[in-house]
Design a protein around this motif. Structure first.
Motif, PDB file in Angstrom:
ATOM      1  N   SER A  34      -1.136  33.007   6.676  1.00 17.54           N
ATOM      2  CA  SER A  34      -0.875  32.984   8.111  1.00 17.54           C
ATOM      3  C   SER A  34      -1.987  33.632   8.936  1.00 17.54           C
ATOM      4  CB  SER A  34       0.455  33.687   8.407  1.00 17.54           C
ATOM      5  OG  SER A  34       1.523  32.972   7.813  1.00 17.54           O
ATOM      6  N   ASP A  35      -2.705  34.608   8.378  1.00 18.26           N
ATOM      7  CA  ASP A  35      -3.767  35.300   9.129  1.00 18.26           C
ATOM      8  C   ASP A  35      -5.136  34.641   8.988  1.00 18.26           C
ATOM      9  OD1 ASP A  35      -2.161  37.264  10.238  1.00 18.26           O
ATOM     10  OD2 ASP A  35      -2.528  38.709   8.631  1.00 18.26           O
ATOM     11  N   VAL A  36      -5.260  33.667   8.078  1.00 25.10           N
ATOM     12  CA  VAL A  36      -6.585  33.115   7.786  1.00 25.10           C
ATOM     13  C   VAL A  36      -7.137  32.344   8.985  1.00 25.10           C
ATOM     14  CG1 VAL A  36      -7.942  31.663   6.229  1.00 25.10           C
ATOM     15  CG2 VAL A  36      -6.072  33.046   5.316  1.00 25.10           C
ATOM     16  N   SER A  37      -6.267  31.621   9.690  1.00 22.34           N
ATOM     17  CA  SER A  37      -6.741  30.852  10.850  1.00 22.34           C
ATOM     18  C   SER A  37      -7.382  31.778  11.882  1.00 22.34           C
ATOM     19  CB  SER A  37      -5.587  30.081  11.491  1.00 22.34           C
ATOM     20  OG  SER A  37      -5.090  29.110  10.602  1.00 22.34           O
ATOM     21  N   PHE A  38      -6.710  32.899  12.189  1.00 24.02           N
ATOM     22  CA  PHE A  38      -7.301  33.847  13.135  1.00 24.02           C
ATOM     23  C   PHE A  38      -8.654  34.343  12.632  1.00 24.02           C
ATOM     24  CE2 PHE A  38      -8.229  38.311  13.972  1.00 24.02           C
ATOM     25  CZ  PHE A  38      -8.514  38.225  15.331  1.00 24.02           C
ATOM     26  N   CYS A  39      -8.721  34.663  11.338  1.00 23.11           N
ATOM     27  CA  CYS A  39      -9.962  35.207  10.780  1.00 23.11           C
ATOM     28  C   CYS A  39     -11.095  34.181  10.806  1.00 23.11           C
ATOM     29  CB  CYS A  39      -9.725  35.705   9.360  1.00 23.11           C
ATOM     30  SG  CYS A  39      -8.622  37.145   9.265  1.00 23.11           S
ATOM     31  N   VAL A  40     -10.769  32.888  10.744  1.00 26.01           N
ATOM     32  CA  VAL A  40     -11.796  31.855  10.871  1.00 26.01           C
ATOM     33  C   VAL A  40     -12.451  31.935  12.245  1.00 26.01           C
ATOM     34  CG1 VAL A  40     -12.171  29.366  11.097  1.00 26.01           C
ATOM     35  CG2 VAL A  40     -10.862  30.254   9.150  1.00 26.01           C
ATOM     36  N   TYR A  41     -11.620  32.076  13.287  1.00 31.97           N
ATOM     37  CA  TYR A  41     -12.152  32.163  14.651  1.00 31.97           C
ATOM     38  C   TYR A  41     -12.756  33.539  14.929  1.00 31.97           C
ATOM     39  CZ  TYR A  41      -9.648  27.828  15.807  1.00 31.97           C
ATOM     40  OH  TYR A  41      -9.204  26.526  15.849  1.00 31.97           O
ATOM     41  N   GLY A  42     -12.059  34.608  14.493  1.00 31.21           N
ATOM     42  CA  GLY A  42     -12.498  35.964  14.802  1.00 31.21           C
ATOM     43  C   GLY A  42     -12.288  36.289  16.268  1.00 31.21           C
ATOM     44  N   GLY A  43     -12.897  37.375  16.721  1.00 34.70           N
ATOM     45  CA  GLY A  43     -12.782  37.757  18.120  1.00 34.70           C
ATOM     46  C   GLY A  43     -11.436  38.360  18.448  1.00 34.70           C
TER      47      GLY A  43
END
Length: 286
Positions: A135-144
């Motif tokens: 679930s957290d991987v998508s956020f980590c792809v974008y970062g920021g």
């Protein structure tokens, strides 16, 4: 060929759980931002069709349980690649800490292999693949900095918070995320004001950001794990302007704009736990 990529940790400035979904996941609303505490991922192409994991940190699996391994395996299958990769993880983010270390490693692996294998996938396509891993991987792809909804995979980027110091402390305990969610009593918790937090970040209003910090999972973890509650109390006593547990814990972070105060909080917490970090808010995509 070889490529090195940074995998920064995240903290939750707001974490709300709305309800349990039919698919077994929980519907969430979260405001997350990256901090300047990062693993370093080195990817080396292999002619042999295997995935090798090597890590400097203990308690990091070197097989399919590792999210970076899963990221490489997923890309190989999705893009029909028959070569291998050697993934070296130089660990700096504490393991099982609520800081998305494993998810960030997976995201870095997706982005790095996209470049190394010349796959031509967009950042949005990589984020969709990341959601299949965690679930957290998508956020980590974008970062920021972003507002995350759904089960955490729907990402809306927002401006970065104002610069500040972040002191993190992780007690020497493990917390089961599944148990925390299982024991969460949604009817009894105080839900954070997510939209006001987003607005405060957009205004760069540090004091209001600190005031609005909120995480419904604290209602479970602070009660079940007194060490986490103790660290939170110590951070507040030492003068952090805002204090919150990240994710399901057990890491607690304190925010301050004053370097001398951050140093005092850092020094004061060293007596309570070994894993204490003093870093800057990152907040922007790299």
């Amino acid at each position: 060929m070889k490529l090195s990529i940074k995998a920064p940790a995240k903290i939750n400035l707001s974490l709300d759980v709305l309800h349990k979904r039919d698919d077994g996941f929980h519907e969430v609303e979260m405001v997350m931002t990256t901090i300047d505490l990062a693993d370093r991922i080195e990817l080396t192409t292999l002619d042999e069709d295997i995935i090798k994991i090597e890590s400097s940190g203990g308690y990091v699996p070197s097989d399919f349980r590792n999210l970076a391994y899963q990221a490489a395996d997923l890309l190989k299958k999705e893009c029909n690649r028959n070569e291998g990769v050697h993934i070296t993880i130089d660990k700096h983010i504490p393991v099982s800490a609520g800081l998305a270390g494993g998810s960030s490693d997976a995201a870095a692996t997706l982005k790095g292999l996209n470049e190394l294998w010349d796959l031509g996938l967009s950042i949005d396509e990589l984020a969709v693949l990341g959601a299949k891993i965690g679930s957290d991987v998508s956020f980590c792809v974008y970062g920021g900095t972003a507002l995350a909804t759904g089960r955490g995979e729907i990402i809306k980027s927002i401006p970065s918070p104002p610069p500040c110091w972040v002191v993190l402390a992780k007690p020497a305990i493990g917390v089961s995320t599944a148990d925390v969610y299982r024991n969460l009593k949604l009817a009894e918790v105080e839900h954070p004001d997510i939209q006001s937090m987003v607005a405060a970040i957009e205004r760069k209003d540090f004091n209001q950001i600190c005031y609005l910090l909120g995480n419904v999972l604290e209602s479970v973890t602070l009660e079940d794990y007194p060490d986490v509650s103790h660290i939170k109390n110590q951070m507040e006593r030492l003068g952090a302007e805002g204090v919150l547990m990240s994710g399901s814990g057990p890491t607690v972070f304190g925010l301050t704009v004053h370097e001398t105060r951050a140093q005092r909080i850092y020094n004061g917490l060293r007596g309570f736990c070994n894993e204490v970090y003093m870093v800057r808010m990152l907040g922007e995509t790299e």
